[in-house]
Design a protein around this motif. Structure first.
Motif, PDB file in Angstrom:
ATOM      1  N   GLU A   1       0.942  -1.213  -0.020  1.00 49.53           N
ATOM      2  CA  GLU A   1      -0.077   0.085   0.019  1.00 49.53           C
ATOM      3  C   GLU A   1       0.912   1.059  -0.088  1.00 49.53           C
ATOM      4  OE1 GLU A   1      -2.747  -0.081   3.262  1.00 49.53           O
ATOM      5  OE2 GLU A   1      -3.713  -2.049   2.649  1.00 49.53           O
ATOM      6  N   GLY A   2       0.824   2.053  -1.018  1.00 57.92           N
ATOM      7  CA  GLY A   2       1.760   2.989  -1.130  1.00 57.92           C
ATOM      8  C   GLY A   2       3.246   2.703  -1.782  1.00 57.92           C
ATOM      9  N   GLU A   3       4.199   3.347  -1.291  1.00 58.02           N
ATOM     10  CA  GLU A   3       5.473   2.923  -2.060  1.00 58.02           C
ATOM     11  C   GLU A   3       5.869   1.759  -1.439  1.00 58.02           C
ATOM     12  OE1 GLU A   3       9.958   5.045  -2.302  1.00 58.02           O
ATOM     13  OE2 GLU A   3       8.182   6.026  -1.485  1.00 58.02           O
ATOM     14  N   PRO A   4       6.435   0.697  -2.231  1.00 59.32           N
ATOM     15  CA  PRO A   4       6.900  -0.560  -1.668  1.00 59.32           C
ATOM     16  C   PRO A   4       8.095  -0.357  -1.001  1.00 59.32           C
ATOM     17  CG  PRO A   4       7.347  -0.308  -3.941  1.00 59.32           C
ATOM     18  CD  PRO A   4       6.624   0.734  -3.663  1.00 59.32           C
ATOM     19  N   SER A   5       8.470  -1.467  -0.266  1.00 68.27           N
ATOM     20  CA  SER A   5       9.539  -1.452   0.887  1.00 68.27           C
ATOM     21  C   SER A   5      10.275  -2.704   0.739  1.00 68.27           C
ATOM     22  CB  SER A   5       9.432  -0.890   2.182  1.00 68.27           C
ATOM     23  OG  SER A   5       8.365  -2.121   2.859  1.00 68.27           O
ATOM     24  N   LEU A   6      11.415  -2.953   1.421  1.00 65.41           N
ATOM     25  CA  LEU A   6      11.892  -4.232   1.545  1.00 65.41           C
ATOM     26  C   LEU A   6      11.193  -5.344   2.286  1.00 65.41           C
ATOM     27  CD1 LEU A   6      15.784  -3.212   1.918  1.00 65.41           C
ATOM     28  CD2 LEU A   6      14.834  -4.043  -0.158  1.00 65.41           C
ATOM     29  N   SER A   7      10.529  -4.894   3.141  1.00 62.25           N
ATOM     30  CA  SER A   7       9.559  -5.843   3.931  1.00 62.25           C
ATOM     31  C   SER A   7       8.485  -6.445   2.975  1.00 62.25           C
ATOM     32  CB  SER A   7       8.938  -4.977   5.057  1.00 62.25           C
ATOM     33  OG  SER A   7       8.046  -4.062   4.602  1.00 62.25           O
ATOM     34  N   ASP A   8       8.171  -6.005   1.762  1.00 55.94           N
ATOM     35  CA  ASP A   8       7.288  -6.518   0.800  1.00 55.94           C
ATOM     36  C   ASP A   8       7.767  -7.703   0.002  1.00 55.94           C
ATOM     37  OD1 ASP A   8       5.334  -4.593   1.182  1.00 55.94           O
ATOM     38  OD2 ASP A   8       6.344  -3.240   0.048  1.00 55.94           O
TER      39      ASP A   8
END
Length: 337
Positions: A13-20
């Motif tokens: 949701e929103g900008e992806p991050s490494l936790s995705d």
């Protein structure tokens, strides 16, 4: 045998991050007679992966990314076990193209792998470049003609860096590109043969395009959508042809790429706008490789690229790509374990 894969954890949701993303070890199944085992050498990253991460259905042949499953993308691999060679038609050591990137090993039906012709290109990894997409849009969809003025949006990306050069080699009279930084603009004009380039952040875009193409444009290769598409319609000459390839404004997390375009203007100018997917034009693979190989041998074309090493580096590299930190194609090499 174990395959190491990158899985999607959730639709961001929103900008992806490494936790995705998550690095996962998965047991491989035994080979059936029609299957082969392939070790990936490298795979490509692309902006469209941001849309695939969202779960939005955009008509890709393999669908979208699903949480709990490995990501996918264009890859170059080597056949390790060809199974029943009489059935698969492949041999151990063959190089193949496929869509099972984001992992080191894959077991699948041999029909899902395309053999790489020997010695077609000086570096087999160059088969991962997106020149075929640019070639298809320009040669078939926009039917480029000698002397055309061509505008390419998103010109510093994997497709755009090839599109401008192909347009020039196919006889364009003037080639114009848009990009998002001074360094990228320099790449376009200093190395890739663009006659002019402007920063799309310098709005209104129509004014920047008018400065670069005071007599209008004949061909628009659209990687972006949004305001740049509207500007191209405004500056189009009668009978201009638009090849609609991508919507980076959406894919990179921008606001909606929808724009108000006057249909009366499009009709009056007799414009042709056509969306396309390279999968529908596989017959151009041969002509593209013949042209591309010749241009490479003659030093007429360049493939800007960034190579990152290791599966574990792929998520971070994708996030960097989505932030606009790379120009040209981005390749992840997969060292043999």
């Amino acid at each position: 045998m174990i395959s190491t894969e990158i899985h999607l954890v959730r639709h961001p949701e929103g900008e992806p991050s490494l936790s995705d993303f998550r690095l996962v070890e998965t047991p491989l199944p035994p080979l059936r007679d029609d299957q082969v085992l392939v070790r990936n050498r490298c795979f490509a990253l692309a902006a469209v992966m941001r849309t695939l991460m969202s779960g939005a259905d955009i008509g890709m042949p393999l669908g979208t990314y699903r949480p709990g499953h490995a990501l996918f993308g264009s890859a170059l691999g080597e056949v390790v076990d060809a199974g029943d060679a009489g059935v698969t038609g492949l041999r151990a050591g063959d190089l193949v193209m496929h869509h099972y990137g984001w992992r080191d090993y894959v077991v699948e039906s041999a029909a899902r792998f395309r053999p790489v012709p020997a010695d077609t290109l000086p570096d087999p990894a160059l088969h991962l470049n997106q020149g075929l997409t640019a070639y298809t849009g320009l040669v078939r969809v926009a039917a480029i003609r000698p002397g055309d003025t061509v505008f390419v949006s998103g010109a510093a990306g994997a497709v755009g860096t090839m599109a401008g050069q192909i347009a020039r080699l196919k006889g364009a009279g003037r080639v114009i590109g848009s990009a998002g930084s001074a360094a990228k603009l320099g790449l376009l004009t200093d190395r890739l043969g663009y006659d002019a380039a402007f920063d799309y952040h310098d709005t209104p875009v129509a004014d920047r395009l008018r400065e670069a193409a005071p007599d209008g444009i004949d061909v628009y290769f659209d990687n972006v959508g949004g305001e740049q598409l509207a500007a191209a319609v405004e500056l189009a000459r009668p009978g201009a042809r638009f090849a609609l390839c991508g919507a980076l404004r959406d894919q990179l997390g921008g606001t909606s790429a929808a724009v108000a375009v006057d249909p009366v203007e499009m009709i009056g100018k007799r414009l042709t706008l056509a969306g396309f997917h390279v999968a529908d034009h596989r017959d151009l693979q041969g002509p593209w490789l013949e042209d591309f190989g010749g241009w490479l041998r003659d030093g007429l074309i360049e493939v800007p690229q960034t190579v990152v090493s290791g599966l574990q580096a792929a998520p971070g590299a994708l996030l960097s790509l989505l932030r606009g930190e790379y120009a040209g194609m981005v390749v992840v090499s997969v060292p043999e374990q």
